[in-house]
Design an enzyme around this catalytic site. Structure first.
Site, PDB file in Angstrom:
ATOM      1  N   HIS A 150       6.800 -26.008  -7.350  1.00 14.35           N
ATOM      2  CA  HIS A 150       5.536 -25.902  -6.364  1.00 14.35           C
ATOM      3  C   HIS A 150       5.789 -26.466  -5.053  1.00 14.35           C
ATOM      4  O   HIS A 150       6.316 -27.475  -5.151  1.00 14.35           O
ATOM      5  CB  HIS A 150       4.039 -26.034  -6.823  1.00 14.35           C
ATOM      6  CG  HIS A 150       3.194 -25.271  -6.099  1.00 14.35           C
ATOM      7  ND1 HIS A 150       2.779 -25.747  -4.914  1.00 14.35           N
ATOM      8  CD2 HIS A 150       2.437 -24.164  -6.379  1.00 14.35           C
ATOM      9  CE1 HIS A 150       1.850 -24.747  -4.421  1.00 14.35           C
ATOM     10  NE2 HIS A 150       1.816 -23.694  -5.529  1.00 14.35           N
ATOM     11  N   ASP A 196       1.548 -19.617 -12.398  1.00 16.46           N
ATOM     12  CA  ASP A 196       2.077 -18.477 -13.123  1.00 16.46           C
ATOM     13  C   ASP A 196       2.803 -18.735 -14.322  1.00 16.46           C
ATOM     14  O   ASP A 196       3.295 -17.787 -15.091  1.00 16.46           O
ATOM     15  CB  ASP A 196       3.178 -17.987 -12.088  1.00 16.46           C
ATOM     16  CG  ASP A 196       2.862 -17.423 -10.603  1.00 16.46           C
ATOM     17  OD1 ASP A 196       2.849 -17.921  -9.785  1.00 16.46           O
ATOM     18  OD2 ASP A 196       1.752 -16.737 -10.836  1.00 16.46           O
TER      19      ASP A 196
HETATM   20  C1  SDX Z   1       2.864 -19.495  -6.173  1.00 16.64           C
HETATM   21  O1  SDX Z   1       2.669 -21.811  -2.152  1.00 16.64           O
HETATM   22  C2  SDX Z   1       1.544 -21.459  -2.977  1.00 16.64           C
HETATM   23  O2  SDX Z   1       0.188 -22.213  -2.937  1.00 16.64           O
HETATM   24  C3  SDX Z   1       1.702 -20.385  -4.182  1.00 16.64           C
HETATM   25  C4  SDX Z   1       0.780 -20.268  -5.147  1.00 16.64           C
HETATM   26  C5  SDX Z   1      -0.531 -19.583  -4.638  1.00 16.64           C
HETATM   27  O3  SDX Z   1      -1.382 -20.040  -5.338  1.00 16.64           O
HETATM   28  O4  SDX Z   1      -0.464 -18.887  -3.888  1.00 16.64           O
HETATM   29  O5  SDX Z   1       0.665 -21.594  -5.761  1.00 16.64           O
HETATM   30  C6  SDX Z   1       1.459 -19.347  -6.145  1.00 16.64           C
HETATM   31  O6  SDX Z   1       3.651 -18.829  -5.649  1.00 16.64           O
HETATM   32  C7  SDX Z   1       3.374 -20.448  -7.477  1.00 16.64           C
HETATM   33  C8  SDX Z   1       5.178 -20.456  -7.463  1.00 16.64           C
HETATM   34  C9  SDX Z   1       5.404 -19.308  -8.239  1.00 16.64           C
HETATM   35  N1  SDX Z   1       6.973 -19.401  -8.205  1.00 16.64           N
HETATM   36  C10 SDX Z   1       7.686 -19.589  -9.309  1.00 16.64           C
HETATM   37  O7  SDX Z   1       7.334 -20.214 -10.365  1.00 16.64           O
HETATM   38  C11 SDX Z   1       9.232 -19.348  -9.146  1.00 16.64           C
HETATM   39  C12 SDX Z   1      10.084 -20.773  -9.602  1.00 16.64           C
HETATM   40  N2  SDX Z   1       9.751 -21.688  -8.476  1.00 16.64           N
HETATM   41  C13 SDX Z   1      10.890 -21.841  -7.575  1.00 16.64           C
HETATM   42  O8  SDX Z   1      11.445 -20.864  -6.976  1.00 16.64           O
HETATM   43  C14 SDX Z   1      10.296 -23.155  -6.517  1.00 16.64           C
HETATM   44  O9  SDX Z   1       9.933 -24.196  -7.266  1.00 16.64           O
HETATM   45  C15 SDX Z   1       9.082 -22.724  -5.436  1.00 16.64           C
HETATM   46  C16 SDX Z   1       9.351 -21.497  -4.868  1.00 16.64           C
HETATM   47  C17 SDX Z   1       8.042 -22.561  -6.251  1.00 16.64           C
HETATM   48  C18 SDX Z   1       8.993 -23.867  -4.599  1.00 16.64           C
HETATM   49  O10 SDX Z   1      10.258 -23.889  -3.637  1.00 16.64           O
HETATM   50  P1  SDX Z   1      10.571 -25.074  -2.819  1.00 16.64           P
HETATM   51  O11 SDX Z   1       9.271 -25.877  -2.551  1.00 16.64           O
HETATM   52  O12 SDX Z   1      11.321 -24.335  -1.532  1.00 16.64           O
HETATM   53  O13 SDX Z   1      11.502 -26.174  -3.442  1.00 16.64           O
HETATM   54  P2  SDX Z   1      12.949 -25.927  -3.517  1.00 16.64           P
HETATM   55  O14 SDX Z   1      13.416 -24.616  -3.666  1.00 16.64           O
HETATM   56  O15 SDX Z   1      13.375 -26.540  -2.188  1.00 16.64           O
HETATM   57  O16 SDX Z   1      13.538 -26.812  -4.853  1.00 16.64           O
HETATM   58  C19 SDX Z   1      13.499 -28.094  -4.352  1.00 16.64           C
HETATM   59  C20 SDX Z   1      14.380 -28.666  -5.796  1.00 16.64           C
HETATM   60  C21 SDX Z   1      15.704 -27.683  -5.690  1.00 16.64           C
HETATM   61  O17 SDX Z   1      16.941 -28.605  -6.103  1.00 16.64           O
HETATM   62  P3  SDX Z   1      18.039 -29.385  -5.207  1.00 16.64           P
HETATM   63  O18 SDX Z   1      18.595 -28.483  -4.259  1.00 16.64           O
HETATM   64  O19 SDX Z   1      17.180 -30.454  -4.544  1.00 16.64           O
HETATM   65  O20 SDX Z   1      19.057 -29.986  -5.999  1.00 16.64           O
HETATM   66  O21 SDX Z   1      14.162 -28.139  -7.010  1.00 16.64           O
HETATM   67  C22 SDX Z   1      14.904 -27.032  -7.533  1.00 16.64           C
HETATM   68  C23 SDX Z   1      15.761 -26.592  -6.668  1.00 16.64           C
HETATM   69  O22 SDX Z   1      16.785 -25.959  -6.918  1.00 16.64           O
HETATM   70  N3  SDX Z   1      13.871 -26.064  -8.016  1.00 16.64           N
HETATM   71  C24 SDX Z   1      13.999 -25.549  -9.453  1.00 16.64           C
HETATM   72  C25 SDX Z   1      12.892 -24.626  -9.588  1.00 16.64           C
HETATM   73  N4  SDX Z   1      12.239 -24.922  -8.258  1.00 16.64           N
HETATM   74  C26 SDX Z   1      12.698 -25.706  -7.351  1.00 16.64           C
HETATM   75  N5  SDX Z   1      15.265 -25.487 -10.194  1.00 16.64           N
HETATM   76  C27 SDX Z   1      15.068 -24.781 -11.148  1.00 16.64           C
HETATM   77  N6  SDX Z   1      14.031 -23.843 -11.724  1.00 16.64           N
HETATM   78  C28 SDX Z   1      12.913 -24.057 -10.845  1.00 16.64           C
HETATM   79  N7  SDX Z   1      11.800 -23.186 -10.977  1.00 16.64           N
END
Ligand code: SDX
Length: 430
Positions: free
Chosen positions: A307, A365
């Site tokens: 998140h 989710d």
């Molecule tokens: C919702 O914003 C809100 O409030 C949203 C929400 C709401 O109520 O409106 O809460 C609802 O959208 C919840 C999120 C649902 N999405 C998912 O579950 C999809 C999977 N999650 C990711 O795509 C991600 O965690 C996000 C999009 C939720 C957050 O993305 P960020 O903050 O941009 O984080 P990032 O992509 O910069 O990740 C940081 C690191 C990265 O690794 P490094 O480059 O540092 O090595 O964490 C890794 C990412 O690769 N990472 C994951 C991951 N999420 C982040 N690796 C594997 N699996 C994951 N799910």
């Protein structure tokens, strides 16, 4: 005297003073207006990771402590003691309703649940297997073609009528999407049922026999709608605010929010979680998928994990997990393989250094889809469910923004990295 920060150019010693802006809770912010006005400098923050786009009194989140409050009330208390329409009143008007106010609000909403009869013909324009989110975007946006009598966004009463209409009709449109997909006749709303019971009735009733929504299903829907109702400046709410800042009508703005919510990184994640669990299939495959999630060369991510704001745990996931166990124990099969797999996957991930280091925990989710599945709601309707609940947050933010006298059109800038000026080349010289 407002607190100030001085920024100094380390090469030239040039300095600019920026005001510190603080709210009632949470981090303070630097007002960077002077940066461009006085120095012609922009702030650069892709994805707005460290940017406050507005002031708001609606929802407060503390990502480190896993805090979520609607108008100051902790989500845990609202989840335990309230119901969705009472929470909708709180988000919209800023206060919990008195008993009389709640009766009046419920009556207004429940007596505006029908959609124009000619709106139903729009559904026939979609192939039976159109994704319901595509239909939601189209039909919700079309509401501005019907409700001309309340589109003066600067008239508080018009804003209130549009908000009521949106909250009241979105479940009817959602259930109609499902009926279109399954080829069954649309079911009209029932004013004698409560909001969640009426939605389940429109989803699963048929003209052939009486349908009485299950009490546990209604309880689960209330909880899920409360938990999904608002979440401050998330992607879809920011989309609604940006669309609304141009003066677009509320129905068009909500349609833009539904479009943004559809993405798998946002509200589309609940559908993606179920697809992921079904792809993993068995606990023996968990190590393989954990490795895929960690592999930078593999686009696979653990859906339902991580998140932007919560860096400890998502309080909503905890509450949904508890409801998950209750629903499966009462409505579905206790040892539902998907729930077992989800529990095992969560346990393995939370012990893995990669997830711990990056503070990746189950989000809202991760478990919601398992409950929806147990209620016989198909996966392609999961994000539609999210949009029903989030419509309350979207209209609350839209209304807060429009009624703010300092509001102006949102217009972010950019850092240009394209070609320098160059002259046109005739086609025979290219
Ligand atoms: C919702 O914003 C809100 O409030 C949203 C929400 C709401 O109520 O409106 O809460 C609802 O959208 C919840 C999120 C649902 N999405 C998912 O579950 C999809 C999977 N999650 C990711 O795509 C991600 O965690 C996000 C999009 C939720 C957050 O993305 P960020 O903050 O941009 O984080 P990032 O992509 O910069 O990740 C940081 C690191 C990265 O690794 P490094 O480059 O540092 O090595 O964490 C890794 C990412 O690769 N990472 C994951 C991951 N999420 C982040 N690796 C594997 N699996 C994951 N799910």
């Amino acid at each position: 005297m407002a607190d100030k920060y001085s920024l100094t150019n380390s090469a030239t010693g040039d300095c600019v003073n920026l005001d510190l802006v603080s709210g009632t809770d949470g981090p303070s912010a630097l007002d960077i207006t002077a940066l461009y006005k006085e120095k012609g400098l922009l702030a650069f923050d892709p994805g707005f990771v460290s940017t406050a786009s507005c002031t708001s009194s609606i929802t407060y989140i503390d990502g480190e402590k896993g805090i979520l409050r609607y108008r100051g009330y902790p989500i845990e208390q609202l989840a335990a003691k309230s119901n969705f329409l009472e929470v909708a009143h709180l988000l919209l008007y800023g206060e919990l309703p008195t008993a009389t106010e709640l009766v009046d609000f419920e009556s207004i909403i429940m007596h505006h649940t029908m959609i124009r009869e000619t709106m139903r013909t729009f559904f026939d324009g979609f192939h039976y297997n159109a994704h319901p989110m595509a239909i939601m975007i189209g039909v919700t946006g079309s509401m501005s073609a019907f409700y001309h009598d309340s589109l003066d966004i600067h008239n508080p009463r018009h804003r209130e009528i549009s908000a009521h209409r949106m909250i009241a009709k979105i479940p009817t449109i959602a259930a109609a999407c499902y009926k279109h997909n399954v080829g069954e006749p649309f079911i009209y709303p029932r004013n004698d049922l409560d909001y969640c019971g009426n939605f389940l009735h429109m989803m699963f009733a048929t003209p052939c026999e009486e349908y009485v929504p299950n009490k546990t299903a209604i309880e689960a829907m209330n909880l899920l709608f409360i938990l999904h109702a608002d979440h401050e400046q998330n992607a879809s709410t920011s989309t609604v605010r940006l669309a609304g800042s141009s003066g677009a009508n509320p129905f068009a703005c909500i349609a833009s929010g539904i479009a943004s919510l559809w993405g798998p990184a946002h509200g589309g994640a609940n559908e993606a979680v179920l697809k992921m669990l079904e792809e993993i299939g068995d606990v023996s495959n968990i190590p393989k998928y954990i490795a895929k999630a960690k592999d930078k060369n593999d686009p696979f991510r653990l859906m339902g994990f991580g998140h932007r704001v919560y860096r400890n745990f998502d309080p909503r996931a905890t509450l949904i997990r508890e409801m998950c166990h209750k629903v499966l124990a009462e409505i579905s099969d206790k040892d539902n393989p998907l729930l077992q797999l989800a529990g095992e996957l969560e346990e393995v991930a939370l012990k893995d250094e990669y997830f711990i280091e990056r503070k990746l925990y189950p989000n809202v989710d991760y478990y919601s889809g398992i409950i929806y599945r147990a209620l016989n709601i198909p996966a392609n309707m999961f994000t539609v469910m999210f949009s029903i609940a989030r419509t309350v947050g979207w209209v609350a933010h839209w209304s807060e923004m429009i009624s703010d006298p300092s509001q102006r059109i949102g217009r972010p800038r950019q850092i240009y990295v394209g070609a320098k000026q160059r002259d046109y080349v005739p086609i025979d010289k290219r």
